[in-house]
Scaffold this motif. Structure first.
Motif, mmCIF file in Angstrom:
data_model
loop_
_atom_site.group_PDB
_atom_site.id
_atom_site.type_symbol
_atom_site.label_atom_id
_atom_site.label_comp_id
_atom_site.label_asym_id
_atom_site.label_seq_id
_atom_site.Cartn_x
_atom_site.Cartn_y
_atom_site.Cartn_z
ATOM 1 N N TYR A 93 -50.288 -58.751 24.073
ATOM 2 C CA TYR A 93 -49.423 -57.655 23.664
ATOM 3 C C TYR A 93 -48.229 -57.552 24.620
ATOM 4 C CZ TYR A 93 -52.819 -56.009 20.269
ATOM 5 O OH TYR A 93 -53.652 -55.904 19.185
ATOM 6 N N TYR A 94 -47.060 -57.332 24.017
ATOM 7 C CA TYR A 94 -45.813 -57.239 24.770
ATOM 8 C C TYR A 94 -45.069 -55.961 24.390
ATOM 9 C CZ TYR A 94 -46.446 -62.347 25.094
ATOM 10 O OH TYR A 94 -46.942 -63.603 25.303
ATOM 11 N N CYS A 95 -44.309 -55.430 25.336
ATOM 12 C CA CYS A 95 -43.342 -54.400 25.007
ATOM 13 C C CYS A 95 -41.947 -55.007 25.199
ATOM 14 C CB CYS A 95 -43.522 -53.155 25.857
ATOM 15 S SG CYS A 95 -43.508 -53.416 27.644
ATOM 16 N N ALA A 96 -41.003 -54.510 24.430
ATOM 17 C CA ALA A 96 -39.656 -55.066 24.486
ATOM 18 C C ALA A 96 -38.633 -53.985 24.167
ATOM 19 C CB ALA A 96 -39.514 -56.215 23.491
ATOM 20 N N ARG A 97 -37.462 -54.138 24.743
ATOM 21 C CA ARG A 97 -36.384 -53.182 24.538
ATOM 22 C C ARG A 97 -35.441 -53.666 23.450
ATOM 23 N NH1 ARG A 97 -31.764 -51.765 29.009
ATOM 24 N NH2 ARG A 97 -30.768 -53.590 28.051
ATOM 25 N N ASP A 98 -35.061 -52.738 22.588
ATOM 26 C CA ASP A 98 -34.120 -53.041 21.513
ATOM 27 C C ASP A 98 -32.726 -52.618 21.939
ATOM 28 O OD1 ASP A 98 -32.684 -53.352 19.189
ATOM 29 O OD2 ASP A 98 -34.183 -52.422 17.909
ATOM 30 N N SER A 99 -31.827 -53.590 22.064
ATOM 31 C CA SER A 99 -30.464 -53.286 22.500
ATOM 32 C C SER A 99 -29.633 -52.681 21.377
ATOM 33 C CB SER A 99 -29.777 -54.573 22.983
ATOM 34 O OG SER A 99 -29.549 -55.448 21.895
ATOM 35 N N GLY A 100 -30.145 -52.763 20.173
ATOM 36 C CA GLY A 100 -29.373 -52.380 19.000
ATOM 37 C C GLY A 100 -28.947 -53.608 18.215
ATOM 38 N N ASN A 101 -29.011 -54.740 18.905
ATOM 39 C CA ASN A 101 -28.725 -56.027 18.276
ATOM 40 C C ASN A 101 -29.909 -56.966 18.454
ATOM 41 O OD1 ASN A 101 -25.940 -55.626 17.384
ATOM 42 N ND2 ASN A 101 -25.447 -55.505 19.563
ATOM 43 N N GLY A 102 -31.071 -56.387 18.476
ATOM 44 C CA GLY A 102 -32.278 -57.180 18.691
ATOM 45 C C GLY A 102 -32.878 -56.887 20.048
ATOM 46 N N MET A 103 -34.054 -57.474 20.278
ATOM 47 C CA MET A 103 -34.767 -57.255 21.531
ATOM 48 C C MET A 103 -34.097 -58.042 22.647
ATOM 49 S SD MET A 103 -36.914 -55.111 20.646
ATOM 50 C CE MET A 103 -37.706 -54.444 19.185
ATOM 51 N N ASP A 104 -33.720 -57.351 23.728
ATOM 52 C CA ASP A 104 -33.005 -58.061 24.787
ATOM 53 C C ASP A 104 -33.830 -58.256 26.048
ATOM 54 O OD1 ASP A 104 -30.811 -55.372 26.075
ATOM 55 O OD2 ASP A 104 -32.936 -55.391 25.517
ATOM 56 N N TYR A 105 -34.832 -57.428 26.270
ATOM 57 C CA TYR A 105 -35.708 -57.594 27.421
ATOM 58 C C TYR A 105 -37.155 -57.477 26.982
ATOM 59 C CZ TYR A 105 -31.752 -57.350 30.602
ATOM 60 O OH TYR A 105 -30.581 -57.604 31.279
ATOM 61 N N TRP A 106 -37.948 -58.417 27.497
ATOM 62 C CA TRP A 106 -39.367 -58.466 27.156
ATOM 63 C C TRP A 106 -40.186 -58.337 28.436
ATOM 64 C CZ3 TRP A 106 -41.338 -59.229 22.193
ATOM 65 C CH2 TRP A 106 -40.383 -59.504 21.206
ATOM 66 N N GLY A 107 -41.255 -57.583 28.337
ATOM 67 C CA GLY A 107 -42.168 -57.521 29.457
ATOM 68 C C GLY A 107 -43.163 -58.661 29.396
ATOM 69 N N LYS A 108 -43.796 -58.934 30.516
ATOM 70 C CA LYS A 108 -44.903 -59.893 30.512
ATOM 71 C C LYS A 108 -46.043 -59.292 29.711
ATOM 72 C CE LYS A 108 -43.858 -62.107 34.928
ATOM 73 N NZ LYS A 108 -44.351 -62.425 36.288
ATOM 74 N N GLY A 109 -46.725 -60.103 28.985
ATOM 75 C CA GLY A 109 -47.759 -59.618 28.100
ATOM 76 C C GLY A 109 -49.043 -59.239 28.807
ATOM 77 N N THR A 110 -49.875 -58.533 28.079
ATOM 78 C CA THR A 110 -51.200 -58.194 28.554
ATOM 79 C C THR A 110 -52.204 -58.593 27.485
ATOM 80 O OG1 THR A 110 -52.578 -56.404 29.464
ATOM 81 C CG2 THR A 110 -51.046 -55.791 27.708
ATOM 82 N N GLN A 111 -53.268 -59.259 27.891
ATOM 83 C CA GLN A 111 -54.243 -59.792 26.947
ATOM 84 C C GLN A 111 -55.206 -58.702 26.501
ATOM 85 O OE1 GLN A 111 -54.795 -63.122 25.665
ATOM 86 N NE2 GLN A 111 -56.241 -61.986 24.363
ATOM 87 N N VAL A 112 -55.380 -58.616 25.197
ATOM 88 C CA VAL A 112 -56.368 -57.725 24.605
ATOM 89 C C VAL A 112 -57.354 -58.581 23.818
ATOM 90 C CG1 VAL A 112 -56.749 -55.893 22.920
ATOM 91 C CG2 VAL A 112 -54.786 -55.770 24.466
ATOM 92 N N THR A 113 -58.616 -58.408 24.119
ATOM 93 C CA THR A 113 -59.661 -59.155 23.427
ATOM 94 C C THR A 113 -60.661 -58.175 22.842
ATOM 95 O OG1 THR A 113 -59.412 -61.006 24.962
ATOM 96 C CG2 THR A 113 -61.429 -60.932 23.651
ATOM 97 N N VAL A 114 -60.865 -58.276 21.545
ATOM 98 C CA VAL A 114 -61.824 -57.422 20.853
ATOM 99 C C VAL A 114 -63.014 -58.290 20.460
ATOM 100 C CG1 VAL A 114 -62.222 -55.803 18.977
ATOM 101 C CG2 VAL A 114 -59.932 -56.029 19.983
ATOM 102 N N SER A 115 -64.120 -58.041 21.109
ATOM 103 C CA SER A 115 -65.297 -58.883 20.877
ATOM 104 C C SER A 115 -66.550 -58.147 21.320
ATOM 105 C CB SER A 115 -65.159 -60.196 21.654
ATOM 106 O OG SER A 115 -66.334 -60.973 21.539
ATOM 107 N N SER A 116 -67.633 -58.438 20.630
ATOM 108 C CA SER A 116 -68.910 -57.867 21.047
ATOM 109 C C SER A 116 -69.630 -58.809 22.000
ATOM 110 C CB SER A 116 -69.774 -57.581 19.809
ATOM 111 O OG SER A 116 -69.936 -58.746 19.046
#
Length: 116
Positions: A93-116
Motif C-alpha cells: 500500500y502506498y500514499c501519494a500526493r496529487d499535484s492536480g496534474n497527477g500524482m507527483d510524490y509517492w511514499g514508500k509502500g507498506t506491506q499488508v498481508t491478509v491470511s489465516s
C-alpha cells in the motif's frame, strides 16, 4: 517533499488494520491525497482518495463500505482504516500526493498481508 506510509502487517481475514501516511515538507490538507495498492504482476490500483475539501472522498468498488480514508490536519497525517479485510486485500500500500496534474510524490509502500 516526502510521504511515508506505515502500519502494514499481517491480519486475519475479517480483521482490521489502520494505515498511516505522514507528509513532510508540505501541508497535506492543501492537496488531494490518494491511497494505492499493488500486487506483484498486477497494475497499481487507486483504492481511495481524499480531496482538499474533506467531504470529497473516493473509494474503489473493491473497498467501498470496508475502508475509510481520513485526515488529521493538525498532525499532517492521512489514515486508511481497513475493516472486514479479505485475502485479496493483500498488497503493498502506498500514499501519494496529487499535484492536480497527477500524482507527483509517492511514499514508500507498506506491506499488508491478509491470511489465516
Amino acid at each position: 517533499v516526502q510521504l511515508q506510509a506505515s502500519g502494514g502487517g499481517l491480519v486475519q481475514p475479517g480483521g482490521s488494520l489502520t494505515l498511516s501516511c505522514v507528509g513532510d515538507g508540505f501541508t497535506l490538507d492543501r492537496y488531494a491525497i490518494g491511497w494505492f495498492r499493488q500486487v506483484p504482476g498486477k497494475e497499481r490500483e487507486e483504492i481511495s482518495c481524499i480531496g482538499v475539501v474533506d467531504g470529497i472522498k473516493y473509494y474503489a468498488n473493491t473497498v467501498k463500505g470496508r475502508f475509510t480514508i481520513s485526515r488529521d490536519n493538525v498532525k499532517n497525517m492521512l489514515y486508511l482504516q481497513m475493516n472486514s479485510m479479505k485475502s485479496e486485500d493483500t498488497a503493498v500500500y502506498y500514499c501519494a500526493r496529487d499535484s492536480g496534474n497527477g500524482m507527483d510524490y509517492w511514499g514508500k509502500g507498506t506491506q499488508v498481508t491478509v491470511s489465516s
